[in-house]
Write a protein that holds these residues in place. Structure first.
Motif, PDB file in Angstrom:
ATOM      1  N   ALA A   1       0.863  -1.190   0.000  1.00 18.22           N
ATOM      2  CA  ALA A   1       0.000   0.000   0.000  1.00 18.22           C
ATOM      3  C   ALA A   1       0.893   1.232   0.000  1.00 18.22           C
ATOM      4  N   ARG A   2       0.894   1.949  -1.116  1.00 18.03           N
ATOM      5  CA  ARG A   2       1.705   3.161  -1.263  1.00 18.03           C
ATOM      6  C   ARG A   2       0.772   4.350  -1.465  1.00 18.03           C
ATOM      7  N   PRO A   3       1.264   5.565  -1.276  1.00 10.17           N
ATOM      8  CA  PRO A   3       0.385   6.739  -1.463  1.00 10.17           C
ATOM      9  C   PRO A   3      -0.179   6.848  -2.876  1.00 10.17           C
ATOM     10  N   GLU A   4       0.612   6.407  -3.903  1.00 11.42           N
ATOM     11  CA  GLU A   4       0.152   6.557  -5.277  1.00 11.42           C
ATOM     12  C   GLU A   4      -0.523   5.305  -5.836  1.00 11.42           C
ATOM     13  N   SER A   5      -0.377   4.146  -5.167  1.00 12.00           N
ATOM     14  CA  SER A   5      -0.974   2.923  -5.684  1.00 12.00           C
ATOM     15  C   SER A   5      -0.976   1.851  -4.604  1.00 12.00           C
ATOM     16  N   VAL A   6      -1.799   0.834  -4.842  1.00 14.18           N
ATOM     17  CA  VAL A   6      -1.786  -0.365  -4.007  1.00 14.18           C
ATOM     18  C   VAL A   6      -1.482  -1.558  -4.904  1.00 14.18           C
ATOM     19  N   GLU A   7      -0.866  -2.573  -4.316  1.00 18.73           N
ATOM     20  CA  GLU A   7      -0.499  -3.776  -5.057  1.00 18.73           C
ATOM     21  C   GLU A   7      -1.372  -4.931  -4.609  1.00 18.73           C
ATOM     22  N   LEU A   8      -2.079  -5.522  -5.554  1.00 14.41           N
ATOM     23  CA  LEU A   8      -2.885  -6.702  -5.280  1.00 14.41           C
ATOM     24  C   LEU A   8      -2.195  -7.910  -5.909  1.00 14.41           C
ATOM     25  N   ARG A   9      -1.967  -8.939  -5.099  1.00 13.35           N
ATOM     26  CA  ARG A   9      -1.375 -10.175  -5.605  1.00 13.35           C
ATOM     27  C   ARG A   9      -2.472 -11.218  -5.756  1.00 13.35           C
ATOM     28  N   VAL A  10      -2.685 -11.631  -6.993  1.00 13.61           N
ATOM     29  CA  VAL A  10      -3.672 -12.659  -7.299  1.00 13.61           C
ATOM     30  C   VAL A  10      -2.915 -13.974  -7.459  1.00 13.61           C
ATOM     31  N   SER A  11      -3.213 -14.969  -6.621  1.00 12.25           N
ATOM     32  CA  SER A  11      -2.535 -16.269  -6.672  1.00 12.25           C
ATOM     33  C   SER A  11      -3.499 -17.326  -7.180  1.00 12.25           C
ATOM     34  N   VAL A  12      -3.027 -18.096  -8.167  1.00 20.67           N
ATOM     35  CA  VAL A  12      -3.832 -19.187  -8.731  1.00 20.67           C
ATOM     36  C   VAL A  12      -2.951 -20.424  -8.835  1.00 20.67           C
ATOM     37  N   SER A  13      -3.574 -21.592  -8.862  1.00 14.74           N
ATOM     38  CA  SER A  13      -2.849 -22.856  -8.949  1.00 14.74           C
ATOM     39  C   SER A  13      -3.370 -23.668 -10.120  1.00 14.74           C
ATOM     40  N   ALA A  14      -2.497 -24.558 -10.618  1.00 14.14           N
ATOM     41  CA  ALA A  14      -2.856 -25.431 -11.736  1.00 14.14           C
ATOM     42  C   ALA A  14      -2.095 -26.734 -11.610  1.00 14.14           C
ATOM     43  N   ALA A  15      -2.561 -27.747 -12.339  1.00 12.50           N
ATOM     44  CA  ALA A  15      -1.962 -29.081 -12.234  1.00 12.50           C
ATOM     45  C   ALA A  15      -0.651 -29.193 -12.986  1.00 12.50           C
ATOM     46  N   THR A  16      -0.454 -28.400 -14.030  1.00 11.59           N
ATOM     47  CA  THR A  16       0.784 -28.441 -14.803  1.00 11.59           C
ATOM     48  C   THR A  16       1.316 -27.025 -14.986  1.00 11.59           C
ATOM     49  N   ILE A  17       2.584 -26.944 -15.375  1.00  5.06           N
ATOM     50  CA  ILE A  17       3.207 -25.636 -15.575  1.00  5.06           C
ATOM     51  C   ILE A  17       2.585 -24.925 -16.766  1.00  5.06           C
ATOM     52  N   ALA A  18       2.287 -25.668 -17.823  1.00  8.77           N
ATOM     53  CA  ALA A  18       1.656 -25.049 -18.989  1.00  8.77           C
ATOM     54  C   ALA A  18       0.270 -24.505 -18.649  1.00  8.77           C
ATOM     55  N   ASP A  19      -0.518 -25.267 -17.865  1.00 10.16           N
ATOM     56  CA  ASP A  19      -1.839 -24.783 -17.468  1.00 10.16           C
ATOM     57  C   ASP A  19      -1.728 -23.547 -16.582  1.00 10.16           C
ATOM     58  N   LEU A  20      -0.721 -23.524 -15.714  1.00 12.26           N
ATOM     59  CA  LEU A  20      -0.546 -22.362 -14.841  1.00 12.26           C
ATOM     60  C   LEU A  20      -0.226 -21.115 -15.663  1.00 12.26           C
ATOM     61  N   TRP A  21       0.634 -21.248 -16.653  1.00 13.38           N
ATOM     62  CA  TRP A  21       0.966 -20.097 -17.497  1.00 13.38           C
ATOM     63  C   TRP A  21      -0.281 -19.575 -18.215  1.00 13.38           C
ATOM     64  N   ASN A  22      -1.046 -20.486 -18.816  1.00 14.67           N
ATOM     65  CA  ASN A  22      -2.255 -20.068 -19.530  1.00 14.67           C
ATOM     66  C   ASN A  22      -3.277 -19.451 -18.591  1.00 14.67           C
ATOM     67  N   LEU A  23      -3.402 -20.005 -17.384  1.00 15.01           N
ATOM     68  CA  LEU A  23      -4.367 -19.460 -16.427  1.00 15.01           C
ATOM     69  C   LEU A  23      -3.959 -18.064 -15.974  1.00 15.01           C
ATOM     70  N   ARG A  24      -2.680 -17.850 -15.723  1.00 13.70           N
ATOM     71  CA  ARG A  24      -2.219 -16.516 -15.314  1.00 13.70           C
ATOM     72  C   ARG A  24      -2.464 -15.491 -16.415  1.00 13.70           C
ATOM     73  N   VAL A  25      -2.223 -15.876 -17.665  1.00 12.20           N
ATOM     74  CA  VAL A  25      -2.462 -14.964 -18.785  1.00 12.20           C
ATOM     75  C   VAL A  25      -3.943 -14.603 -18.863  1.00 12.20           C
ATOM     76  N   LYS A  26      -4.809 -15.603 -18.721  1.00  8.48           N
ATOM     77  CA  LYS A  26      -6.251 -15.346 -18.782  1.00  8.48           C
ATOM     78  C   LYS A  26      -6.705 -14.436 -17.644  1.00  8.48           C
ATOM     79  N   VAL A  27      -6.233 -14.706 -16.433  1.00  8.04           N
ATOM     80  CA  VAL A  27      -6.644 -13.900 -15.284  1.00  8.04           C
ATOM     81  C   VAL A  27      -6.185 -12.462 -15.464  1.00  8.04           C
TER      82      VAL A  27
END
Length: 362
Positions: A301-327
């Protein structure tokens, strides 16, 4: 008889003797080939009834060397029955037998490797499959090199000159060992590193690793180097000792199930609850999401912005990459449509400060 005294005119061709020699060679050879055909016909039926694929690969690999081995055995039987054949067989056998033994051993190892790789590919556990493939590849390659070296050495030592050189070297084995050890230190270090890689398996074929700031899949593991294929099709060649002496990341050492972040930088006045609700709704509808972890947290939390970390999980590395891109794409698109004021804008100017009033500290 010496060559200087040999007169070619003194030799006379005897058709009867030549025919006898051909018959003495042909009969045991044909019997040996018939025995070879019958034996492998029986072996083929036996291995087809088995549940494993290793014996199929081994039988197919040793078929050719076994055929020449039984022919050599037939020639040895013929030489025992005919002294005229024995004279020539004694010279040929000294070189032929080590070559046949080495060829058979090499083919046996090759068939065993192929069968074990087929068994590994049939495994439902990807981690077990990569472990078996890595161990089979490195140890099998090492065994084949050992067989080739021993076979060539046995053949060369049948030459009188080479045998004398070997005796001379054995007499000075201490100095030779020191010289060879000093000269071949890098090669020996790579060999030991390759064997250690096969036994301890800090990485395996198909693992996703990150080394020297680059990430990719392990394609090949050799004694001296490891090849890593990056996402943009580049091939990294990394010395094997680098993985044993240095630090690297293995993202699929135990399994490919990972959790990855997506960061959103928003205006400090943004309401977080609607964003969290939309994120949870969207992630639950994605096929790449494995249901293990989905969270949205404010990590800065900074005066000019806040940082939100969205965490997601997947069964494979390829699925995780695609899911992060979609989110990432969906959340920014949703924010632009539903909450445009939440997006951070860089302001080129600031409101004038009242005379005598200090700005608030940051």
């Amino acid at each position: 008889m010496s060559l200087s005294r040999y007169d070619p005119r003194s030799w006379q061709f005897d058709p009867g003797a030549a025919l006898e020699i051909l018959i003495d060679l042909a009969v045991p050879t044909l019997l040996a080939l018939a025995l070879h055909w019958a034996a492998f016909l029986l072996l083929g039926r036996i291995v087809r009834a088995s549940q494993t694929q290793v014996d199929n690969s081994v039988v197919a690999a040793v078929r050719s060397p076994a055929r020449w081995a039984v022919i050599a055995a037939a020639l040895a039987v013929a030489s025992a029955a005919d002294p005229r054949i024995a004279a020539g067989w004694a010279v040929i056998a000294a070189y032929l037998l080590p070559a046949l033994v080495g060829w058979t051993a090499y083919a046996l190892i090759d068939g065993l490797i192929a069968g074990l790789e087929l068994e590994a590919e049939a495994s439902e556990d990807p981690v077990t499959m990569r472990a078996r493939r890595t161990r089979t590849s490195i140890l099998g390659r090492t065994a084949k090199v050992v067989v080739v070296v021993i076979t060539v050495a046995l053949i060369l030592f049948q030459l009188p000159g080479v045998r004398q050189i070997g005796v001379t070297l054995m007499a000075s084995a201490g100095l030779a060992a020191l010289a060879v050890g000093a000269a071949a230190q890098p090669a020996l270090k790579s060999l030991i590193a390759g064997l250690q890689m096969a036994l301890t398996q800090p990485l395996r074929l198909g693992d996703m690793v990150k080394v020297e700031g680059q990430s990719g899949r392990v394609e090949e593991i050799r004694w001296s180097f490891v090849t890593v294929r990056t996402w943009d099709e580049r091939l990294l060649v990394v010395p094997t000792v680098r993985f044993l002496d240095g630090i690297f990341e293995n993202w699929s050492r135990v399994s490919e199930r990972l959790t990855g972040p997506v960061f959103l930088y928003l205006d400090p006045a943004t309401e977080i609850a609607p964003i969290r609700a939309e994120f949870e709704r969207f992630v639950a509808s994605q096929p790449e999401f494995d249901g293990r972890s989905a969270s949205l947290d404010m990590t800065e939390a900074r005066p000019e912005s806040v940082e939100l970390r969205v965490s997601v999980s997947a069964a494979t590395i390829a699925d995780l990459w695609n899911l992060r891109v979609k989110v990432r794409e969906h959340m920014f698109d949703w924010l632009r449509r539903e909450m445009p004021d939440a997006l951070v804008r860089h302001r080129l100017g600031a409101a004038p400060v009242e005379q005598g009033v200090e700005p608030p500290p940051r």
